[in-house]
Design an enzyme around this catalytic site. Sequence first.
Site, PDB file in Angstrom:
ATOM      1  N   CYS A   1       0.796  -1.240   0.000  1.00 32.61           N
ATOM      2  CA  CYS A   1       0.000   0.000   0.000  1.00 32.61           C
ATOM      3  C   CYS A   1       0.825   1.285   0.000  1.00 32.61           C
ATOM      4  O   CYS A   1       0.406   2.262  -0.640  1.00 32.61           O
ATOM      5  CB  CYS A   1      -1.033  -0.011   1.108  1.00 32.61           C
ATOM      6  SG  CYS A   1      -0.335  -0.165   2.714  1.00 32.61           S
TER       7      CYS A   1
ATOM      8  N   ARG B   1      15.569   1.740   1.269  1.00 30.16           N
ATOM      9  CA  ARG B   1      15.394   0.472   0.540  1.00 30.16           C
ATOM     10  C   ARG B   1      14.868  -0.616   1.468  1.00 30.16           C
ATOM     11  O   ARG B   1      15.311  -1.751   1.418  1.00 30.16           O
ATOM     12  CB  ARG B   1      16.682   0.038  -0.169  1.00 30.16           C
ATOM     13  CG  ARG B   1      16.358  -0.897  -1.367  1.00 30.16           C
ATOM     14  CD  ARG B   1      17.592  -1.489  -2.041  1.00 30.16           C
ATOM     15  NE  ARG B   1      18.545  -0.509  -2.448  1.00 30.16           N
ATOM     16  CZ  ARG B   1      19.830  -0.499  -2.031  1.00 30.16           C
ATOM     17  NH1 ARG B   1      20.276  -1.429  -1.213  1.00 30.16           N
ATOM     18  NH2 ARG B   1      20.647   0.446  -2.446  1.00 30.16           N
TER      19      ARG B   1
ATOM     20  N   ILE C   1      21.454   3.097   3.462  1.00 32.33           N
ATOM     21  CA  ILE C   1      22.580   3.628   4.225  1.00 32.33           C
ATOM     22  C   ILE C   1      23.913   3.069   3.723  1.00 32.33           C
ATOM     23  O   ILE C   1      24.955   3.681   3.881  1.00 32.33           O
ATOM     24  CB  ILE C   1      22.338   3.360   5.732  1.00 32.33           C
ATOM     25  CG1 ILE C   1      23.216   4.224   6.610  1.00 32.33           C
ATOM     26  CG2 ILE C   1      22.448   1.897   6.078  1.00 32.33           C
ATOM     27  CD1 ILE C   1      22.443   5.311   7.265  1.00 32.33           C
TER      28      ILE C   1
HETATM   29  N1  LIG Z   1       3.546   7.317   5.120  1.00 33.09           N
HETATM   30  C1  LIG Z   1       3.409   6.032   5.075  1.00 33.09           C
HETATM   31  O1  LIG Z   1       2.458   5.566   4.531  1.00 33.09           O
HETATM   32  C2  LIG Z   1       4.452   5.180   5.688  1.00 33.09           C
HETATM   33  C3  LIG Z   1       5.499   5.773   6.320  1.00 33.09           C
HETATM   34  N2  LIG Z   1       6.477   5.035   6.881  1.00 33.09           N
HETATM   35  C4  LIG Z   1       7.552   5.785   7.519  1.00 33.09           C
HETATM   36  O2  LIG Z   1       8.659   5.752   6.641  1.00 33.09           O
HETATM   37  C5  LIG Z   1       9.872   5.710   7.360  1.00 33.09           C
HETATM   38  C6  LIG Z   1      10.685   4.498   6.921  1.00 33.09           C
HETATM   39  O3  LIG Z   1      10.011   3.318   7.281  1.00 33.09           O
HETATM   40  P1  LIG Z   1      10.649   1.889   6.937  1.00 33.09           P
HETATM   41  O4  LIG Z   1      10.969   1.832   5.502  1.00 33.09           O
HETATM   42  O5  LIG Z   1       9.744   0.886   7.511  1.00 33.09           O
HETATM   43  O6  LIG Z   1      12.010   1.982   7.806  1.00 33.09           O
HETATM   44  P2  LIG Z   1      13.303   1.036   7.868  1.00 33.09           P
HETATM   45  O7  LIG Z   1      14.038   1.444   9.088  1.00 33.09           O
HETATM   46  O8  LIG Z   1      12.922  -0.370   7.663  1.00 33.09           O
HETATM   47  O9  LIG Z   1      14.159   1.464   6.570  1.00 33.09           O
HETATM   48  C7  LIG Z   1      14.838   2.677   6.460  1.00 33.09           C
HETATM   49  C8  LIG Z   1      15.627   2.712   5.163  1.00 33.09           C
HETATM   50  O10 LIG Z   1      16.267   3.986   5.028  1.00 33.09           O
HETATM   51  C9  LIG Z   1      17.664   3.787   4.785  1.00 33.09           C
HETATM   52  N3  LIG Z   1      18.411   4.904   5.343  1.00 33.09           N
HETATM   53  C10 LIG Z   1      18.474   5.298   6.634  1.00 33.09           C
HETATM   54  N4  LIG Z   1      19.267   6.368   6.750  1.00 33.09           N
HETATM   55  C11 LIG Z   1      19.716   6.669   5.514  1.00 33.09           C
HETATM   56  C12 LIG Z   1      20.566   7.659   4.986  1.00 33.09           C
HETATM   57  N5  LIG Z   1      21.129   8.578   5.767  1.00 33.09           N
HETATM   58  N6  LIG Z   1      20.804   7.669   3.659  1.00 33.09           N
HETATM   59  C13 LIG Z   1      20.257   6.745   2.861  1.00 33.09           C
HETATM   60  N7  LIG Z   1      19.436   5.791   3.304  1.00 33.09           N
HETATM   61  C14 LIG Z   1      19.182   5.748   4.615  1.00 33.09           C
HETATM   62  C15 LIG Z   1      17.984   2.468   5.418  1.00 33.09           C
HETATM   63  O11 LIG Z   1      19.175   1.907   4.916  1.00 33.09           O
HETATM   64  C16 LIG Z   1      16.723   1.670   5.060  1.00 33.09           C
HETATM   65  O12 LIG Z   1      16.804   1.195   3.738  1.00 33.09           O
HETATM   66  C17 LIG Z   1       9.469   5.719   8.815  1.00 33.09           C
HETATM   67  O13 LIG Z   1       9.522   7.045   9.294  1.00 33.09           O
HETATM   68  C18 LIG Z   1       8.050   5.202   8.807  1.00 33.09           C
HETATM   69  O14 LIG Z   1       7.313   5.672   9.920  1.00 33.09           O
HETATM   70  C19 LIG Z   1       6.496   3.688   6.758  1.00 33.09           C
HETATM   71  C20 LIG Z   1       5.470   3.015   6.147  1.00 33.09           C
HETATM   72  C21 LIG Z   1       4.344   3.728   5.605  1.00 33.09           C
END
Ligand SMILES: NC(=O)C1=CN([C@@H]2O[C@H](COP(=O)(O)OP(=O)(O)OC[C@H]3O[C@@H](n4cnc5c(N)ncnc54)[C@H](O)[C@@H]3O)[C@@H](O)[C@H]2O)C=CC1
Length: 330
Positions: free
Chosen positions: A168, A203, A227
């Site tokens: 989604c 990713r 990262i």
């Molecule tokens: N708006 C929405 O519908 C949704 C929002 N989210 C939000 O999105 C964010 C990410 O969620 P997830 O993907 O589940 O988190 P996650 O922690 O599983 O993945 C984070 C990703 O960002 C990368 N990353 C982190 N710091 C980085 C940097 N400085 N440079 C490049 N890449 C970097 C990591 O390597 C990883 O691939 C959270 O804040 C979450 O709350 C998540 C799901 C749905």
Amino acid sequence: MFRTVYRVYEISLFGSLSQFDLLKLTGFIETVLASSIAKAYIDEIRQKVETFDRQPVLVGFLANNDPAARMYANWTKKTCEESGFKYVLKEVNKEELEDEVLAANEDDEVNGMMVYFPVFGTRQDQYLQQLISPEKDVEGLSHIYLQNLYHNVRYLDKEEKKKSILPCTPLAIVKILEYLGVYNTLIPYGNRLYGKTITVINRSEIVGRPLAALLANDGAVVYSFDIENVQRFTRGKGLKMKHHEVADVDISLKDATNISDVVITGVPTESYKFPVEYLKDGAVCINFSSFKNFDPEVKNHASLYVPSIGKVTISMLLRNLLRLIDNKSQ
Ligand SMILES: NC(=O)C1=CN([C@@H]2O[C@H](COP(=O)(O)OP(=O)(O)OC[C@H]3O[C@@H](n4cnc5c(N)ncnc54)[C@H](O)[C@@H]3O)[C@@H](O)[C@H]2O)C=CC1
Ligand SMILES: Nc1nc(=O)c2c([nH]1)NC[C@@H]1CN(c3ccc(C(=O)N[C@@H](CCC(=O)O)C(=O)O)cc3)C=[N+]21
């Protein structure tokens, strides 16, 4: 005569302003809110639910103390109730979750469910995710759905009656790009991002990686950053492949975003700010992180900016739920 007066007027009003100010005055820089994009989908969903004999039921399992997850659950409940769905939040212990999911799989009253992650924060979370029956997986993260996405397979059956479910949040981002006109509707369906370069900063298995694949399958060249490294997702020169391929590439964030028409961020930390000076002038910027990855100066460089996407994600959750109900009746 008229022309001369007009020119004088133009210079006195705009003469001291930068090109950017001019764009702002003429209304070219837009912050686009998720609510305005979600509205059309919510209306469509509500109308469809009105034709049902029974309210569809969505169950959310909350087994952590993550404030973002609780907030997300609350927004989901509100949207469900406004659109004719029943939402049940089940707060359970981590240890009970496995049995609870299995019971909900068997429960005919439950049409769809989701587990709020992280729960254990380890690979056990993927195990729990895969326990949800694909028939009730509103988030579209079951292995079969992801496999279909990665292979650009759109249906579950040979007769092409049952549509595969898309995850989604990546789906919400596709709908936003359609709304913003990044998808070119003059190009045949399936290739509408041909010619576009897109950078995705995240990713994760639930958003960033499936999103990069989906965009590449639609014809874009995608630079996917995490990262650790950078990967490029493409369908090859002239879109010669049916689905995307992935290669590790050595390109800096600056060089990738400098040639990107769209930059999508999902870095889950408060302190991270995308260096907006890297942006190509007039790029489209979308942030899906719960933290604001773009400072307000993004508007000095972007043509369109979407600061958060949660409302569109929730409308896609409900759309997926209706699709699951449809698929079951086929
Ligand atoms: N708006 C929405 O519908 C949704 C929002 N989210 C939000 O999105 C964010 C990410 O969620 P997830 O993907 O589940 O988190 P996650 O922690 O599983 O993945 C984070 C990703 O960002 C990368 N990353 C982190 N710091 C980085 C940097 N400085 N440079 C490049 N890449 C970097 C990591 O390597 C990883 O691939 C959270 O804040 C979450 O709350 C998540 C799901 C749905
Ligand atoms: N299985 C699972 N799937 C998820 O999708 C999932 C999850 N677990 N656990 C928790 C995180 C968090 N999350 C967010 C959703 C929307 C916004 C968001 O951007 N919401 C508002 C912003 C609200 C504000 O801060 O003003 C909006 O778009 O309008 C943020 C974060 C999904 N998550």
